[in-house]
Design a protein around this motif. Structure first.
Motif, short mmCIF file in Angstrom:
data_model
loop_
_atom_site.label_atom_id
_atom_site.label_comp_id
_atom_site.label_asym_id
_atom_site.label_seq_id
_atom_site.Cartn_x
_atom_site.Cartn_y
_atom_site.Cartn_z
N THR A 38 33.14 -6.79 1.07
CA THR A 38 34.25 -7.75 1.00
C THR A 38 35.56 -7.09 1.41
O THR A 38 36.34 -7.67 2.18
N ILE A 39 35.81 -5.88 0.92
CA ILE A 39 37.03 -5.16 1.29
C ILE A 39 37.04 -4.86 2.78
O ILE A 39 38.07 -5.03 3.45
N LEU A 40 35.92 -4.44 3.33
CA LEU A 40 35.86 -4.17 4.78
C LEU A 40 36.16 -5.42 5.59
O LEU A 40 36.88 -5.37 6.59
N HIS A 41 35.61 -6.55 5.15
CA HIS A 41 35.85 -7.82 5.85
C HIS A 41 37.33 -8.20 5.74
O HIS A 41 37.96 -8.61 6.73
N THR A 42 37.89 -8.04 4.56
CA THR A 42 39.30 -8.38 4.34
C THR A 42 40.20 -7.47 5.17
O THR A 42 41.21 -7.91 5.72
N LEU A 43 39.84 -6.20 5.28
CA LEU A 43 40.62 -5.27 6.11
C LEU A 43 40.58 -5.68 7.58
O LEU A 43 41.59 -5.59 8.28
N ALA A 44 39.43 -6.14 8.04
CA ALA A 44 39.32 -6.59 9.43
C ALA A 44 40.23 -7.80 9.67
O ALA A 44 40.91 -7.89 10.71
N ILE A 45 40.26 -8.72 8.71
CA ILE A 45 41.15 -9.88 8.83
C ILE A 45 42.61 -9.44 8.82
O ILE A 45 43.43 -9.93 9.61
N ALA A 46 42.93 -8.49 7.96
CA ALA A 46 44.30 -7.98 7.88
C ALA A 46 44.72 -7.33 9.19
O ALA A 46 45.86 -7.51 9.64
N GLU A 47 43.82 -6.57 9.79
CA GLU A 47 44.12 -5.93 11.08
C GLU A 47 44.41 -6.98 12.16
O GLU A 47 45.32 -6.82 12.97
N LYS A 48 43.63 -8.05 12.18
CA LYS A 48 43.85 -9.12 13.16
C LYS A 48 45.20 -9.80 12.91
O LYS A 48 45.93 -10.09 13.87
N GLU A 49 45.51 -10.04 11.66
CA GLU A 49 46.80 -10.67 11.32
C GLU A 49 47.96 -9.76 11.71
O GLU A 49 48.97 -10.22 12.24
N LEU A 50 47.80 -8.47 11.47
CA LEU A 50 48.83 -7.50 11.83
C LEU A 50 49.07 -7.52 13.34
O LEU A 50 50.22 -7.55 13.81
N SER A 51 48.00 -7.54 14.09
CA SER A 51 48.10 -7.59 15.55
C SER A 51 48.80 -8.87 16.00
O SER A 51 49.66 -8.85 16.89
N SER A 52 48.44 -9.99 15.37
CA SER A 52 49.05 -11.27 15.70
C SER A 52 50.56 -11.27 15.41
O SER A 52 51.36 -11.74 16.22
N LEU A 53 50.93 -10.72 14.28
CA LEU A 53 52.35 -10.66 13.91
C LEU A 53 53.15 -9.80 14.89
O LEU A 53 54.27 -10.15 15.28
N LYS A 54 52.56 -8.69 15.31
CA LYS A 54 53.25 -7.83 16.27
C LYS A 54 53.40 -8.53 17.62
O LYS A 54 54.44 -8.40 18.27
N SER A 55 52.40 -9.31 18.00
CA SER A 55 52.50 -10.09 19.24
C SER A 55 53.59 -11.15 19.13
O SER A 55 54.37 -11.36 20.07
N GLN A 56 53.64 -11.82 17.98
CA GLN A 56 54.68 -12.83 17.76
C GLN A 56 56.07 -12.21 17.84
O GLN A 56 56.99 -12.79 18.43
N LYS A 57 56.20 -11.03 17.27
CA LYS A 57 57.49 -10.34 17.30
C LYS A 57 57.88 -10.01 18.74
O LYS A 57 59.04 -10.20 19.13
N ASN A 58 56.92 -9.57 19.54
CA ASN A 58 57.19 -9.27 20.96
C ASN A 58 57.57 -10.54 21.72
O ASN A 58 58.48 -10.52 22.56
N GLU A 59 56.88 -11.64 21.45
CA GLU A 59 57.20 -12.91 22.12
C GLU A 59 58.61 -13.37 21.75
O GLU A 59 59.35 -13.85 22.62
N LEU A 60 58.97 -13.23 20.48
CA LEU A 60 60.33 -13.60 20.05
C LEU A 60 61.37 -12.74 20.78
O LEU A 60 62.41 -13.25 21.21
N TYR A 61 61.07 -11.46 20.90
CA TYR A 61 61.99 -10.56 21.59
C TYR A 61 62.21 -11.03 23.03
O TYR A 61 63.35 -11.08 23.50
N GLU A 62 61.12 -11.35 23.70
CA GLU A 62 61.23 -11.81 25.09
C GLU A 62 62.02 -13.11 25.19
O GLU A 62 62.86 -13.28 26.08
N LEU A 63 61.78 -14.04 24.27
CA LEU A 63 62.53 -15.30 24.27
C LEU A 63 64.01 -15.05 24.02
O LEU A 63 64.87 -15.68 24.64
N HIS A 64 64.30 -14.13 23.13
CA HIS A 64 65.70 -13.81 22.83
C HIS A 64 66.36 -13.15 24.04
O HIS A 64 67.52 -13.47 24.35
N GLN A 65 65.65 -12.28 24.71
CA GLN A 65 66.20 -11.61 25.89
C GLN A 65 66.50 -12.62 27.00
O GLN A 65 67.44 -12.43 27.77
N LYS A 66 65.70 -13.68 27.07
CA LYS A 66 65.91 -14.71 28.09
C LYS A 66 66.86 -15.81 27.60
O LYS A 66 67.01 -16.83 28.26
#
Length: 111
Positions: A41-69
């Motif tokens: 269960t912990i391993l599965h939860t960690l995998a979900i957390a890693e995906k969410e972390l990646s998604s949040l970092k992508s969202q932050k990059n997209e926001l940065y690009e929108l702000h730059q434009k």
């Protein structure tokens, strides 16, 4: 201890490598079904957390690009980034706490 026991992430079980490992596994009930289920269960939860972390970092990059434009205003950008950073910090703390990678506290130097 690694010469006696090894963790198998595919099964969630501790694999014995020696008589001492067998004794330890039996004594501590390391492969008790409840313990194995918890690890999986912990391993599965960690995998979900890693995906969410990646998604949040992508969202932050997209926001940065929108702000730059100049597609979003600075106050909105800053607020969104602040919220994303809070979520990133929580997820990183969760991952560190559950993988044993929490950084050690700095030692105080006494004078």
């Amino acid at each position: 201890m690694s010469q006696h026991l090894k963790f198998d992430s595919a099964t969630g079980k501790m694999v014995t490598r020696s008589k001492f490992g067998e004794h330890t596994e039996e004594l501590l009930q390391l492969n008790d079904p409840t313990q194995v289920k918890y690890r999986k269960t912990i391993l599965h939860t960690l995998a979900i957390a890693e995906k969410e972390l990646s998604s949040l970092k992508s969202q932050k990059n997209e926001l940065y690009e929108l702000h730059q434009k100049n597609k979003i205003k600075t106050p909105i950008y800053e607020n969104e980034v602040r919220e994303i950073d809070r979520s990133i910090e929580l997820i990183e703390t969760f991952i560190q706490d559950n993988t044993g990678t929490t950084p050690l506290l700095r030692l105080r130097i006494l004078k």
